[in-house]
Design a protein around this motif. Structure first.
Motif, mmCIF file in Angstrom:
data_model
loop_
_atom_site.group_PDB
_atom_site.id
_atom_site.type_symbol
_atom_site.label_atom_id
_atom_site.label_comp_id
_atom_site.label_asym_id
_atom_site.label_seq_id
_atom_site.Cartn_x
_atom_site.Cartn_y
_atom_site.Cartn_z
ATOM 1 N N GLY A 171 -80.946 23.466 82.963
ATOM 2 C CA GLY A 171 -80.514 23.640 81.578
ATOM 3 C C GLY A 171 -80.925 22.472 80.710
ATOM 4 O O GLY A 171 -80.563 21.331 80.991
ATOM 5 N N GLY A 172 -81.702 22.751 79.670
ATOM 6 C CA GLY A 172 -82.259 21.701 78.811
ATOM 7 C C GLY A 172 -81.611 21.631 77.442
ATOM 8 O O GLY A 172 -82.275 21.346 76.455
ATOM 9 N N GLY A 173 -80.319 21.922 77.359
ATOM 10 C CA GLY A 173 -79.575 21.697 76.122
ATOM 11 C C GLY A 173 -79.223 20.215 76.011
ATOM 12 O O GLY A 173 -79.689 19.402 76.814
ATOM 13 N N PRO A 174 -78.378 19.839 75.016
ATOM 14 C CA PRO A 174 -78.079 18.419 74.826
ATOM 15 C C PRO A 174 -77.471 17.756 76.063
ATOM 16 O O PRO A 174 -77.874 16.637 76.423
ATOM 17 N N SER A 417 -67.711 17.711 70.331
ATOM 18 C CA SER A 417 -68.760 17.452 69.352
ATOM 19 C C SER A 417 -70.072 17.220 70.104
ATOM 20 O O SER A 417 -70.092 17.026 71.318
ATOM 21 N N LEU A 418 -71.151 17.199 69.353
ATOM 22 C CA LEU A 418 -72.451 16.942 69.962
ATOM 23 C C LEU A 418 -72.456 15.595 70.681
ATOM 24 O O LEU A 418 -72.965 15.476 71.801
ATOM 25 N N ASP A 419 -71.839 14.596 70.057
ATOM 26 C CA ASP A 419 -71.784 13.265 70.684
ATOM 27 C C ASP A 419 -71.022 13.313 72.005
ATOM 28 O O ASP A 419 -71.416 12.679 72.994
ATOM 29 N N GLU A 420 -69.937 14.080 72.007
ATOM 30 C CA GLU A 420 -69.150 14.165 73.241
ATOM 31 C C GLU A 420 -69.926 14.894 74.346
ATOM 32 O O GLU A 420 -69.875 14.492 75.509
ATOM 33 N N LEU A 421 -70.641 15.943 73.951
ATOM 34 C CA LEU A 421 -71.459 16.658 74.947
ATOM 35 C C LEU A 421 -72.512 15.736 75.538
ATOM 36 O O LEU A 421 -72.744 15.712 76.748
ATOM 37 N N ALA A 423 -72.443 12.457 75.631
ATOM 38 C CA ALA A 423 -71.803 11.414 76.440
ATOM 39 C C ALA A 423 -71.447 11.953 77.828
ATOM 40 O O ALA A 423 -71.628 11.273 78.846
ATOM 41 N N HIS A 424 -70.970 13.188 77.863
ATOM 42 C CA HIS A 424 -70.627 13.780 79.161
ATOM 43 C C HIS A 424 -71.889 13.980 79.990
ATOM 44 O O HIS A 424 -71.894 13.754 81.209
ATOM 45 N N GLY A 425 -72.962 14.370 79.332
ATOM 46 C CA GLY A 425 -74.232 14.527 80.028
ATOM 47 C C GLY A 425 -74.704 13.204 80.614
ATOM 48 O O GLY A 425 -75.129 13.138 81.775
ATOM 49 N N ILE A 426 -74.593 12.135 79.819
ATOM 50 C CA ILE A 426 -75.049 10.820 80.294
ATOM 51 C C ILE A 426 -74.249 10.395 81.523
ATOM 52 O O ILE A 426 -74.825 9.999 82.551
ATOM 53 N N SER A 427 -72.924 10.507 81.441
ATOM 54 C CA SER A 427 -72.134 10.059 82.596
ATOM 55 C C SER A 427 -72.356 10.980 83.801
ATOM 56 O O SER A 427 -72.317 10.524 84.949
ATOM 57 N N SER A 428 -72.636 12.277 83.550
ATOM 58 C CA SER A 428 -72.937 13.177 84.673
ATOM 59 C C SER A 428 -74.262 12.796 85.324
ATOM 60 O O SER A 428 -74.410 12.842 86.550
ATOM 61 N N GLY A 429 -75.234 12.404 84.509
ATOM 62 C CA GLY A 429 -76.533 11.987 85.040
ATOM 63 C C GLY A 429 -76.403 10.720 85.877
ATOM 64 O O GLY A 429 -77.050 10.587 86.925
ATOM 65 N N GLU A 430 -75.544 9.794 85.401
ATOM 66 C CA GLU A 430 -75.340 8.553 86.169
ATOM 67 C C GLU A 430 -74.696 8.856 87.516
ATOM 68 O O GLU A 430 -75.083 8.315 88.552
ATOM 69 N N LEU A 431 -73.692 9.735 87.478
ATOM 70 C CA LEU A 431 -73.017 10.116 88.723
ATOM 71 C C LEU A 431 -74.006 10.811 89.669
ATOM 72 O O LEU A 431 -74.060 10.532 90.881
#
Lengths: 951, 107
Positions: A171-174, A417-421, A423-431
């Motif tokens: 999935g290539g969304g935000p 919000s877009l920022d929250e999405l 941010a969640h993506g970033i922390s999921s990628g780190e995990l």
């Protein structure tokens, strides 16, 4: 009327590149970047298909990959998703499932009789009487949806790829983009898979700022080294994160199947908008809010003129704004959050005309937009073992428990919000990166020679991601009227209610009975509505009804991609070029391409029997065995005895599996004190190597035997015929080939045509005086050509597999797997003398002991058979019957016409009662007629005393 | 597809291996009874839980090895290391029906 809008800031079409195409043979023009459907809509075409059962006209519903109403035929390619496939120049597009035409569909009469086509109609109606099924089938086939398969379609180039990314992001969304970027920045190799043609997900039809964010994320992903696949889909997740990806953006390849072994999988599939169930919800002109937003913002197409919008969320509100900006009159906004709703839609057969609200008022409109909520496409989570649970406050399903190597992010787990999405993506990628690093370390450490390759295992922090909140959403599934639940299968909410009334209480059963969720959109649009309607009908909650389990594939894969390229190796001997240059008729034998004959197999037989012939027998399995314990091994594998085989001698042996069934046979020779060469059947070469290794590794690891497969290392040539000795003597100086010095069943090592270290065996599968020579493969062609050249005056000729098969049958030699099968125990072959039950042990010994005990039932017997009519050659596998009955007492296993004897010759297995020489048999031929045949005294039809062989 | 821990090659796709069935001991041919022998040939215990089974690394090191796998979770226990004290004893395998060669043997 042209519905193309003024240029939109986010449009993906290129107005400088018009493309001509045809739709049902009429000419139209669209732009590069258009999908088939957006181009047709811009040209004011609104009906794209007829529905499956009732043949109702259908227009755009979702305007994306999952649109159930816009499946079309493109040239010879059926079932193309018209709202996803990009327009190409000169495309020939036509409607499917419409007859005789899209505008006048004769089967639309089904709609009138719709009440007869309720759930289970086909099951109930066409089951009896069975003899009418061929007729039913013919009629039903005309009604079935789907395009036309042109059997002359070129196959196209498909491919497969194996990949080992650390992290796969679906999935290539935000959120997916953010996860891919952060995982890549943490040093992981990342593969990002997006189903649409562009990255960004819903940002692509959002505001200018949304698109800017999408472009920035895409650039960061490319900079971070993320491998990006668009127009591709993660179609399945299997054990240990084995990920199937269907890739359609690889240059020059129609579709490529990627098999990826990911350390972690990040699922960022987003959300799929859900249709609302009400009467008339499948009329052309009824669309989801996402469809409207995509059409206006990406394709600059005005979806209608006068609209009613049912909105339950921000996406619906945004659709209102988009419509107004595009100049569409918004006649009424129905706000579900305020308790308002719509009741039904009505219109002509091809166009929406009016919308009736729940309060009874009617509004004229040619466009009805619904924003009724979301389905979480949890397929990949299901495939990871998760069973998502329903949250009534948010009106959708959420993941519950996932394995460590699967991480969900984005709309699947919550809103924000877009920022929250992001941010969640970033922390999921780190995990994902941390867990991938740990898995990588663990995988490497399991290799013995690479213990702790990088020090201690990298630490994995606990999952401390800040979760996404769940936005409240009204539960909006069905209005007070009945409408379509499954558009692609024509299943209405009424069908589901009657299925429940018939006693189908489980959602899995209702699904199969009504076929709801089983069409091309595979539940992405229908599952939750199905569950909701069933829950309502049964007076249960959605939670109690539960949901169906999504299985692979998430999106369709073409059969071509599954087939891919052929990876099966093709094997040829070092003499292949020579065979090809000399009129070979090839035959595929296992993986090998071999000469079947060089023109006339009968003449090849005669030449071997009178002069001399040579055959390429390289595929013969060859194992080089060395060590002091080889005799023990041979004693264990073969049924006969090998302890006293002198150096320079060869012996025939038969191998059995542990159930006493014949496994293989061949000749093994002793070349030196501790050096043997074993030959196996050609087709058994690989299997017997494994068999030998198994006994050595698991049963007798203490035995000193070294096994080297040399099948292709040696080119093997059999020189057969009365003049074979004379020929070989012309090429060999250092070995005495005379009958006295080199007897039958002996082996010598010597120089042939100047090539040292060649093995020569005196054996004879053909029944003639013959020498089998094994030459280092690099010199195979040299020796072969020397034989041909030096034997010219002796009448030498090459012979193929067919001639050899005829000659071995004349001699009565059986072939394992041809004259034996998976039930044939060793005594059946007639080689009772080779079964040495006084040995301590050999493979299959207990079974053979019991099979040969006096009280055991008698086994079938392999016998030589000759038909009374000498010209009659019964087909192999013809049954042998007890005379005058249909009782099967055996079968023909091999049959040929013998050029040497000028009569038909056969081998066959018969019950012992019919095995005595002279017994008359009845053979049932393939045409149903019967022939008589007689059992012969010896297996060998030809030269039973073996005079020629030993000459 | 399962990742099978080969003690020599490391984790490899199960398609690179041949599954050799449950680990069982070959009875002594001198004293075995038909019941014992056929149990060894044909019967599998097929537990829902830990199972000792044999694999052949047919596309890799071509070694036979024994591992324990949980048939419900498909989890493997630490594979035996050659020569280590934790190594499971190498087991004896059945080759029931190996003689079924449909392709037709050829000399």
């Amino acid at each position: 009327m042209i519905r193309r809008l003024e240029p939109q800031s986010g449009e993906v079409i290129d107005r400088e590149s018009p493309l001509k195409f045809t739709w049902n043979s009429k000419k139209y023009v669209g732009y590069a970047g258009d999908t088939i459907v957006s181009a047709l809509l811009a040209n004011n075409r609104q009906v794209f298909s007829r529905s499956m059962k009732y043949h109702r006209p259908r227009g755009v519903l979702t305007a994306d990959y999952w649109d159930p109403n816009t499946t079309v035929q493109v040239g010879t390619e059926p079932n193309v998703r018209g709202a996803h496939r990009l327009l190409e120049a000169d495309m020939k597009v036509s409607a499917q499932n419409a007859w005789p035409s899209l505008d006048f569909d004769i089967k639309a009469a089904n709609g009138l009789f719709g009440r007869f086509l309720t759930a289970g109609f086909y099951y109930k109606t066409f089951i009896k009487p069975q003899r009418l099924w061929p007729l039913y089938e013919k009629v039903l086939a005309r009604f079935a949806p789907g395009g036309v398969v042109d059997l002359n379609t070129p196959h196209g180039y498909h491919d497969k790829r194996y990949a080992h990314p650390d992290v796969v992001v679906a999935g290539g969304g935000p959120a997916g983009l953010a996860a891919a970027i952060s995982a890549a920045k943490a040093g992981m190799s990342v593969m990002l898979v997006e189903q649409n043609h562009r990255l960004g997900g819903h940002l692509r039809w959002g505001t200018d700022q949304d698109r800017e964010t999408a472009d920035d994320l895409e650039e960061s992903a490319r900079d971070a080294g993320v491998e990006i696949l668009t127009d591709s889909a993660v179609t399945g997740r299997y054990d240990d994160n084995w990920i199937a990806i269907s890739q359609r953006d690889h240059p020059g390849v129609v579709e490529r199947l990627i098999k990826a072994r990911a350390k972690t999988l990040v699922v960022a599939a987003g959300l799929v908008e859900r249709p609302y169930v009400f009467s008339g919800n499948d009329l052309p002109g009824v669309m989801l809010s996402g469809a409207v937003r995509r059409l206006i913002n990406m394709y600059a197409v005005r979806p209608g003129n006068r609209a009613v919008v049912l909105t339950a969320n921000a996406e619906g509100d945004a659709a209102v704004a988009d419509l107004e900006r595009a100049g569409v009159e918004v006649a009424r906004v129905v706000d579900a959050r305020a308790g308002e709703t719509i009741s039904k839609a009505a219109g002509s057969s091809k166009q929406l005309g009016s919308v009736t609200l729940a309060d009874g008022s009617t509004v004229k409109a040619d466009l009805l937009v619904t924003a009724a909520g979301w389905t979480a496409p949890t397929s990949l989570l299901n495939m990871s073992g998760d069973r998502p649970s329903y949250d009534p406050a948010a009106a959708r399903f959420f993941p519950t428990a996932l394995p460590d190597n699967v991480i969900a992010t984005g709309g699947l787990v919550g809103d924000g919000s877009l920022d929250e999405l992001i941010a969640h993506g970033i922390s999921s990628g780190e995990l994902a990166a941390q867990r991938a690093a740990a898995v990588k370390h663990r995988l490497r450490s399991t290799v013995t020679r690479a213990q702790n390759p990088q020090g201690p295992e990298p630490p994995v922090q606990p999952d401390r991601r800040i979760g996404l909140s769940r936005a409240p959403h009204p539960e909006l599934y069905r209005s007070d009227t009945h409408g379509m639940v499954d558009f692609s299968e024509d299943v209405s909410s009424k069908d589901l209610v009657s299925a429940a009334a018939e006693g189908f209480d489980s959602v899995e059963l209702v699904k199969r009975f009504t076929t709801a969720t089983m069409g091309p959109s595979q539940g992405k649009l229908e599952t939750v509505n199905t569950v909701a309607v069933l829950a309502e009908a049964r007076g249960e909650t959605i939670e109690e009804v539960g949901t169906t389990v999504w299985r692979p594939p998430y999106a369709p894969i073409s059969l071509g991609a599954l087939a891919g390229r052929v990876f099966e190796p093709v094997r040829v001997s070092s003499l292949h070029e020579w065979h090809t240059a000399h009129n070979m008729t090839p035959i595929l034998a296992g993986q090998w391409i071999r000469p079947e004959h060089y023109g006339d197999p009968g003449a090849e037989v005669t030449n071997v029997r009178t002069n001399v012939g040579i055959i390429d027998v390289t595929p013969l399995g060859k194992l080089d065995l060395r060590g002091p314990d080889v005799p023990k091994l041979l004693n264990l594998l073969y049924t006969n005895k090998w302890s006293k085989l002198p150096v320079g001698r060869v012996r025939y042996g038969m191998m059995c599996a542990e159930d006493g069934v014949v496994l293989d046979d061949g000749v093994t020779g002793r070349l030196g004190e501790d050096h043997y060469l074993m030959t196996t059947t050609s087709s058994g070469a690989g299997q017997i190597w494994q068999w030998v290794e198994m006994w050595l590794q698991t049963e007798h690891p203490d035995w000193q035997v070294h096994v080297t497969p040399v099948t292709t290392g040696l080119t093997s040539i059999n020189i057969a015929g009365p003049k074979s000795r004379e020929l070989l003597m012309r090429l060999v100086d250092d070995v005495d080939l005379s009958a006295e010095a080199f007897e039958y069943m002996n082996v010598r090592t010597g120089t042939i045509a100047g090539v040292p270290d060649c093995f020569m065996w005196r054996i004879g599968f053909t029944g003639e005086l013959s020498f089998e020579v094994h030459v280092p493969a690099g010199f195979g062609l040299h020796v072969w050509e020397q034989l041909i050249e030096k034997g010219a005056d002796l009448g030498i000729g090459p012979f193929g597999l067919e001639a050899q098969r005829i000659m071995r049958l004349e001699k009565g030699h059986f072939i394992v797997g041809q004259d034996t099968d998976g039930l044939t125990k060793a005594p059946t072959t007639g080689l009772r003398a080779l079964i040495k039950l006084d040995k301590d042990d050999f493979a299959g010994k207990p079974e053979l002991e019991w099979a040969l005990a006096p009280e055991a039932p008698e086994l079938p017997v392999l016998v030589a058979i000759t038909p009374t009519d000498p010209r009659l050659v019964p087909d192999e596998a013809c049954q042998i019957l007890r005379e005058g009955t249909t009782e099967i007492v055996g079968r023909i296993t091999s049959s040929r016409f013998s050029p040497s004897l000028q009569r038909s010759i056969c081998l066959g297995q018969v019950t012992p009662e019919f095995a005595a020489a002279g017994t008359t048999l009845t053979v049932r031929l393939c045409d149903g007629s019967d022939a008589t045949a007689k059992v012969m005294e010896h297996h060998a039809h030809f030269d039973p005393e073996g005079v020629r062989l030993r000459g | 597809m399962l990742l099978v821990p080969c003690p020599h090659c490391g984790p490899r796709n199960s398609a690179d291996m041949s599954y050799r069935g449950e680990a069982s001991s070959r009875p002594d041919p001198a004293s075995t009874t038909p019941a014992q022998w056929r149990d060894y040939l044909y019967m599998e215990h097929n537990p829902a839980g830990w199972l000792r089974e044999n694999w052949y690394c047919s596309s890799g090191c071509r070694r036979f090895f024994t591992v324990e796998r949980h048939t419900v979770t498909s989890e493997f226990r630490e594979p035996p290391l050659p020569g280590s004290k934790t190594a499971l004893p190498l087991s004896k395998t059945a080759e029931a029906g190996a003689g079924t060669d449909q392709q037709g043997g050829e000399k």
